[in-house]
Design a protein around this motif. Sequence first.
Motif, PDB file in Angstrom:
ATOM      1  N   LYS A 123     105.927  95.479   9.764  1.00 54.10           N
ATOM      2  CA  LYS A 123     106.921  94.490  10.219  1.00 54.10           C
ATOM      3  C   LYS A 123     107.135  93.371   9.195  1.00 54.10           C
ATOM      4  O   LYS A 123     106.385  93.251   8.236  1.00 54.10           O
ATOM      5  CB  LYS A 123     106.399  93.868  11.508  1.00 54.10           C
ATOM      6  CG  LYS A 123     105.058  93.159  11.273  1.00 54.10           C
ATOM      7  CD  LYS A 123     104.453  92.587  12.520  1.00 54.10           C
ATOM      8  CE  LYS A 123     103.196  91.794  12.255  1.00 54.10           C
ATOM      9  NZ  LYS A 123     101.976  92.562  12.126  1.00 54.10           N
ATOM     10  N   LEU A 143     107.431  87.584  14.808  1.00 53.24           N
ATOM     11  CA  LEU A 143     107.344  88.937  14.272  1.00 53.24           C
ATOM     12  C   LEU A 143     108.622  89.703  14.568  1.00 53.24           C
ATOM     13  O   LEU A 143     109.182  89.599  15.665  1.00 53.24           O
ATOM     14  CB  LEU A 143     106.147  89.678  14.900  1.00 53.24           C
ATOM     15  CG  LEU A 143     104.842  88.879  15.013  1.00 53.24           C
ATOM     16  CD1 LEU A 143     103.793  89.681  15.743  1.00 53.24           C
ATOM     17  CD2 LEU A 143     104.323  88.496  13.651  1.00 53.24           C
ATOM     18  N   TYR A 165     110.290  93.640  14.209  1.00 57.23           N
ATOM     19  CA  TYR A 165     110.129  95.061  13.905  1.00 57.23           C
ATOM     20  C   TYR A 165     111.502  95.722  13.959  1.00 57.23           C
ATOM     21  O   TYR A 165     111.993  96.029  15.046  1.00 57.23           O
ATOM     22  CB  TYR A 165     109.241  95.746  14.950  1.00 57.23           C
ATOM     23  CG  TYR A 165     107.866  95.137  15.155  1.00 57.23           C
ATOM     24  CD1 TYR A 165     107.699  93.983  15.919  1.00 57.23           C
ATOM     25  CD2 TYR A 165     106.739  95.746  14.631  1.00 57.23           C
ATOM     26  CE1 TYR A 165     106.447  93.427  16.119  1.00 57.23           C
ATOM     27  CE2 TYR A 165     105.471  95.194  14.836  1.00 57.23           C
ATOM     28  CZ  TYR A 165     105.336  94.037  15.575  1.00 57.23           C
ATOM     29  OH  TYR A 165     104.098  93.490  15.780  1.00 57.23           O
ATOM     30  N   HIS A 171      94.703  97.302  14.050  1.00 52.29           N
ATOM     31  CA  HIS A 171      93.964  96.159  13.503  1.00 52.29           C
ATOM     32  C   HIS A 171      93.326  95.377  14.643  1.00 52.29           C
ATOM     33  O   HIS A 171      93.645  95.577  15.813  1.00 52.29           O
ATOM     34  CB  HIS A 171      94.906  95.234  12.715  1.00 52.29           C
ATOM     35  CG  HIS A 171      95.894  94.523  13.601  1.00 52.29           C
ATOM     36  ND1 HIS A 171      97.036  95.127  14.087  1.00 52.29           N
ATOM     37  CD2 HIS A 171      95.890  93.268  14.121  1.00 52.29           C
ATOM     38  CE1 HIS A 171      97.698  94.277  14.841  1.00 52.29           C
ATOM     39  NE2 HIS A 171      97.016  93.140  14.894  1.00 52.29           N
ATOM     40  N   ASP A 226      92.528  91.124  15.468  1.00 48.97           N
ATOM     41  CA  ASP A 226      92.908  89.808  14.954  1.00 48.97           C
ATOM     42  C   ASP A 226      91.646  89.090  14.467  1.00 48.97           C
ATOM     43  O   ASP A 226      90.549  89.332  14.964  1.00 48.97           O
ATOM     44  CB  ASP A 226      93.627  89.009  16.044  1.00 48.97           C
ATOM     45  CG  ASP A 226      94.921  89.699  16.497  1.00 48.97           C
ATOM     46  OD1 ASP A 226      95.419  90.563  15.751  1.00 48.97           O
ATOM     47  OD2 ASP A 226      95.408  89.385  17.591  1.00 48.97           O
ATOM     48  N   LEU A 279     100.197  86.245  23.037  1.00 44.70           N
ATOM     49  CA  LEU A 279     101.324  87.016  22.525  1.00 44.70           C
ATOM     50  C   LEU A 279     102.459  87.055  23.549  1.00 44.70           C
ATOM     51  O   LEU A 279     102.216  87.265  24.735  1.00 44.70           O
ATOM     52  CB  LEU A 279     100.842  88.445  22.244  1.00 44.70           C
ATOM     53  CG  LEU A 279     101.888  89.431  21.740  1.00 44.70           C
ATOM     54  CD1 LEU A 279     102.144  89.227  20.246  1.00 44.70           C
ATOM     55  CD2 LEU A 279     101.442  90.866  21.989  1.00 44.70           C
ATOM     56  N   THR A 285     106.303  89.000  24.042  1.00 41.75           N
ATOM     57  CA  THR A 285     107.196  90.000  23.451  1.00 41.75           C
ATOM     58  C   THR A 285     108.546  89.931  24.147  1.00 41.75           C
ATOM     59  O   THR A 285     108.671  89.391  25.247  1.00 41.75           O
ATOM     60  CB  THR A 285     106.643  91.444  23.561  1.00 41.75           C
ATOM     61  OG1 THR A 285     107.015  91.990  24.811  1.00 41.75           O
ATOM     62  CG2 THR A 285     105.140  91.495  23.391  1.00 41.75           C
ATOM     63  N   LEU A 341     103.379  98.038  22.028  1.00 45.30           N
ATOM     64  CA  LEU A 341     101.986  97.588  21.873  1.00 45.30           C
ATOM     65  C   LEU A 341     101.028  98.569  22.545  1.00 45.30           C
ATOM     66  O   LEU A 341     101.235  98.978  23.685  1.00 45.30           O
ATOM     67  CB  LEU A 341     101.825  96.187  22.485  1.00 45.30           C
ATOM     68  CG  LEU A 341     100.423  95.583  22.409  1.00 45.30           C
ATOM     69  CD1 LEU A 341      99.981  95.320  20.965  1.00 45.30           C
ATOM     70  CD2 LEU A 341     100.334  94.281  23.210  1.00 45.30           C
ATOM     71  N   HIS A 390      94.168  97.124  18.198  1.00 46.18           N
ATOM     72  CA  HIS A 390      95.506  97.298  18.770  1.00 46.18           C
ATOM     73  C   HIS A 390      96.511  97.597  17.663  1.00 46.18           C
ATOM     74  O   HIS A 390      96.207  97.419  16.478  1.00 46.18           O
ATOM     75  CB  HIS A 390      95.910  96.081  19.606  1.00 46.18           C
ATOM     76  CG  HIS A 390      95.829  94.767  18.900  1.00 46.18           C
ATOM     77  ND1 HIS A 390      94.641  94.103  18.643  1.00 46.18           N
ATOM     78  CD2 HIS A 390      96.794  93.964  18.370  1.00 46.18           C
ATOM     79  CE1 HIS A 390      94.880  92.974  18.023  1.00 46.18           C
ATOM     80  NE2 HIS A 390      96.177  92.858  17.824  1.00 46.18           N
ATOM     81  N   VAL A 395     101.158  98.392  16.993  1.00 46.45           N
ATOM     82  CA  VAL A 395     102.494  98.477  17.582  1.00 46.45           C
ATOM     83  C   VAL A 395     103.156  99.733  17.026  1.00 46.45           C
ATOM     84  O   VAL A 395     103.243  99.908  15.810  1.00 46.45           O
ATOM     85  CB  VAL A 395     103.343  97.228  17.244  1.00 46.45           C
ATOM     86  CG1 VAL A 395     104.749  97.356  17.819  1.00 46.45           C
ATOM     87  CG2 VAL A 395     102.673  95.971  17.782  1.00 46.45           C
ATOM     88  N   ARG A 448     112.568  95.218  17.750  1.00 46.35           N
ATOM     89  CA  ARG A 448     111.634  94.506  18.622  1.00 46.35           C
ATOM     90  C   ARG A 448     111.258  93.148  18.019  1.00 46.35           C
ATOM     91  O   ARG A 448     111.059  93.046  16.806  1.00 46.35           O
ATOM     92  CB  ARG A 448     110.363  95.357  18.770  1.00 46.35           C
ATOM     93  CG  ARG A 448     109.269  94.775  19.644  1.00 46.35           C
ATOM     94  CD  ARG A 448     108.149  95.822  19.768  1.00 46.35           C
ATOM     95  NE  ARG A 448     107.141  95.447  20.731  1.00 46.35           N
ATOM     96  CZ  ARG A 448     106.088  94.690  20.430  1.00 46.35           C
ATOM     97  NH1 ARG A 448     105.917  94.235  19.206  1.00 46.35           N
ATOM     98  NH2 ARG A 448     105.190  94.399  21.371  1.00 46.35           N
ATOM     99  N   SER A 502     108.505  89.808  18.645  1.00 42.22           N
ATOM    100  CA  SER A 502     107.390  89.260  19.411  1.00 42.22           C
ATOM    101  C   SER A 502     106.953  87.972  18.733  1.00 42.22           C
ATOM    102  O   SER A 502     107.415  87.651  17.634  1.00 42.22           O
ATOM    103  CB  SER A 502     106.238  90.268  19.503  1.00 42.22           C
ATOM    104  OG  SER A 502     105.738  90.541  18.225  1.00 42.22           O
ATOM    105  N   ALA A 559     103.291  85.667  18.165  1.00 40.66           N
ATOM    106  CA  ALA A 559     101.839  85.590  18.412  1.00 40.66           C
ATOM    107  C   ALA A 559     101.362  84.190  18.058  1.00 40.66           C
ATOM    108  O   ALA A 559     101.607  83.702  16.952  1.00 40.66           O
ATOM    109  CB  ALA A 559     101.128  86.634  17.555  1.00 40.66           C
ATOM    110  N   PHE A 607      98.291  82.290  17.284  1.00 36.28           N
ATOM    111  CA  PHE A 607      96.889  82.521  16.904  1.00 36.28           C
ATOM    112  C   PHE A 607      96.149  81.192  16.921  1.00 36.28           C
ATOM    113  O   PHE A 607      96.530  80.265  16.211  1.00 36.28           O
ATOM    114  CB  PHE A 607      96.798  83.100  15.485  1.00 36.28           C
ATOM    115  CG  PHE A 607      97.500  84.411  15.308  1.00 36.28           C
ATOM    116  CD1 PHE A 607      96.947  85.587  15.785  1.00 36.28           C
ATOM    117  CD2 PHE A 607      98.717  84.479  14.649  1.00 36.28           C
ATOM    118  CE1 PHE A 607      97.595  86.804  15.609  1.00 36.28           C
ATOM    119  CE2 PHE A 607      99.378  85.679  14.463  1.00 36.28           C
ATOM    120  CZ  PHE A 607      98.807  86.850  14.944  1.00 36.28           C
TER     121      PHE A 607
END
Length: 310
Positions: A90, A163, A165, A174, A176, A183, A185, A191, A235, A237, A244, A246, A248, A250
């Motif tokens: 992405k 993000l 996509y 991956h 985090d 998160l 979306t 996901l 997790h 995507v 798409r 989303s 996140a 963090f």
Amino acid sequence: MTESLTLPIIDLSSSDRISTAKSIRQAWIEFGFFYLVNHGVEEEMFQRMFEESSRLFSLPLEDKTKMSRKNQRGYTPLYAENLDPSTTSKELIVVNCLRNRRLERGFLHWSFGRNYQGPESMAFKRSAGKQLIYLSALALNLDEDFFDKVGAMDVPMPFLGLLHYPEIYSASAHKDFGMITLLATDGVPGLQVCRDKSQQPGLWEDVPNISGAFIVNIEDIMERWTNCLFRSTLHRVMPTGQERYSAAFFLDPNNDCVMKCLESCCNESCPPRFPPIRSIDYLKQRFRGFIHESEGFSPLMLADDNGKSM
Ligand SMILES: O=C(O)CCC(=O)C(=O)O
Ligand SMILES: [Fe+2]
């Protein structure tokens, strides 16, 4: 066919904090993930944020490149993430939510909800992220303000990653790196989580979106702090043929906070698995090699609160 996973739903507005903390503990031991509802960020704000995100990502590449990622913030183009070169990664824009730079200011309302009245540090105290930190301490049988006392939250490092996509793009498997991720979306699926990473081949389960809910997951710092009691779950995507978006959020501890195995997570028969380490040193190790150092694109560095690289 991939099965859908039924994750627990945590209600942040519940007045029974002890029972909420117990449910969070259970969810983070069993799944590493849960849905968070009644968190104070209205659906309309999710909408506005995705509209703004769509506007930013539709800018010509040369304009996006002007915002190239530096000091952990800015634009990362398609394919630049180094998670797995065999997949189509992405594009993303990272903003630091506790700063007042032009690009970042617009997102404060989204990140903090209607409670945002500035200054940012006050808003953060009331944010869903901060409340989750308090509840996590209770979930670990610690004082509610434990993470304040160990200096994790005096200069917290919350980053908002927008993000995007395009139809065939994805995020490879991956975990985090930091403490907790919230998160949101746009409802387009993709996901998936793999609860048992030792199983070969891994069983991937879909995480459907719940409108207006955050999907919250534990990150590696929290897994390490809790001696692997809480799970930082793998997790990814998957591409669905649909564009798409989303976002996140963090949440990482203050750079200087030393993560030492929590007393409530070790004993004689279960000694600490990891030595103490400063948050910034741990994150530096983890981020190294995460982003391609291509021409015109800054290698990833971590910044202190004044934006200086460390
Ligand atoms: O876009 C998503 O649904 C997940 C993104 C993600 O896992 C990440 O950015 O770490
Ligand atoms: Fe992730």
